[in-house]
Design an enzyme around this catalytic site. Structure first.
Site, PDB file in Angstrom:
ATOM      1  N   PRO A 104       0.834  -1.208   0.000  1.00 55.70           N
ATOM      2  CA  PRO A 104       0.000   0.000   0.000  1.00 55.70           C
ATOM      3  C   PRO A 104       0.868   1.256   0.000  1.00 55.70           C
ATOM      4  O   PRO A 104       1.822   1.359   0.765  1.00 55.70           O
ATOM      5  CB  PRO A 104      -0.797  -0.102   1.305  1.00 55.70           C
ATOM      6  CG  PRO A 104      -0.577  -1.477   1.816  1.00 55.70           C
ATOM      7  CD  PRO A 104       0.696  -1.977   1.229  1.00 55.70           C
ATOM      8  N   GLU A 105       0.534   2.165  -0.870  1.00 57.12           N
ATOM      9  CA  GLU A 105       1.260   3.432  -0.973  1.00 57.12           C
ATOM     10  C   GLU A 105       0.449   4.520  -0.257  1.00 57.12           C
ATOM     11  O   GLU A 105      -0.659   4.269   0.212  1.00 57.12           O
ATOM     12  CB  GLU A 105       1.438   3.797  -2.448  1.00 57.12           C
ATOM     13  CG  GLU A 105       2.317   2.816  -3.230  1.00 57.12           C
ATOM     14  CD  GLU A 105       3.803   3.041  -2.951  1.00 57.12           C
ATOM     15  OE1 GLU A 105       4.160   4.107  -2.432  1.00 57.12           O
ATOM     16  OE2 GLU A 105       4.589   2.129  -3.262  1.00 57.12           O
TER      17      GLU A 105
END
Ligand SMILES: [Zn+2]
Length: 271
Positions: free
Chosen positions: A2-3
């Site tokens: 996840p960014e």
């Protein structure tokens, strides 16, 4: 993994369920993820009211009325699930609110983390101590970049990935922001003019906001039972698009690999 935009989307998805609610129960099905959970985590959270949700870099923050903040990182494979019909072997943490909603932290590879920190000390603890400004915040602008990059000979790409310079940027968004700003990834950070730094700061914000908008449009799925908060795919400008036409000039997008990390760029548009 996840960014930043995904973590932001997750926080926005969790907020309506958690904000103002009391944590009725928390179940820890193991003692650790990447590192051990604080031993008093359950005791400090049970009965606490959630007063604030937020994000710092790629960390989600859940603040309570006991002046504690639950800090989570989703590592490589973590996600939150809402009101799951059943739980499985990778569901490590279960939180139940006073309304009976259930949030489950799922992390098959267990590179994530969960810490509980005194809210007032949040800025002083690792990893937040010494971290650069939020890229979407007001402090991240051309003047800041000029100061932070002054005299630096490392590539602008490596510098933007340095969390001390700017918080929470990953490879995808750095590649795309440099393309949007028309700056070559290999250019020395200290050798970029002020007007181009202005373009760069705006480009970083723009690619992140576009991804957050894309994430927001998937948010309605999360409100459903078994909704999973974690990942969405956006359309990248150059990232992952080697050989495909540049969206600006049509030249094939190039990929270069240094220290195991790919850089995607357009040789014609980026200088
Ligand atoms: Zn191009």
């Amino acid at each position: 993994m996840p960014e930043l935009p995904e973590v932001e989307t997750i926080i926005r998805g969790l907020a309506p369920l958690l904000e103002g609610r009391r944590i009725a129960a928390i179940e820890l099905r193991r003692d650790d993820l990447r590192r051990a959970f604080p031993p008093d985590l359950r005791q400090r959270l049970t009965g606490a009211r959630v007063i604030r949700l937020g994000r710092r870099a790629k960390y989600g923050l859940i603040g309570t009325d006991r002046d504690d903040t639950l800090v989570f990182h989703l590592g490589m494979s973590g996600s939150w699930r809402i009101d799951p019909a059943a739980t499985g072997p990778h569901d490590h943490v279960l939180i139940e609110t006073d309304e009976g909603r259930r949030l489950v932290l799922n992390d098959p590879r267990r590179f994530g983390s969960l810490d509980l920190v005194a809210t007032e000390a949040l800025d002083q603890i690792p990893p937040f101590a010494g971290m650069g400004p939020e890229p979407l915040g007001p402090d991240f602008d051309k003047e800041y970049l000029e100061r932070a990059l002054d005299g630096r000979t490392a590539s602008i790409k490596a510098l933007l990935l340095d969390q001390r310079i700017v918080a929470g940027l990953g490879n995808i968004y750095v590649c795309d922001a440099l393309h949007l700003a028309r700056i070559a990834p290999a250019r020395a950070g200290g050798r970029i003019s002020l007007p181009r730094l202005d373009r760069l700061a705006a480009a970083v914000k723009s690619v992140l906001l576009a991804a957050i908008r894309a994430g927001g449009s998937t948010l309605r799925n999360y409100a459903r039972p078994d909704g999973e908060l974690g990942y969405f795919s956006a359309e990248w400008r150059v990232y992952g698009r080697e050989g495909l036409p540049c969206p600006v000039c049509g030249e094939p997008i190039r990929r270069r690999v240094d220290s195991g990390r790919s850089t995607f760029f357009c040789r014609k548009c980026q200088r």
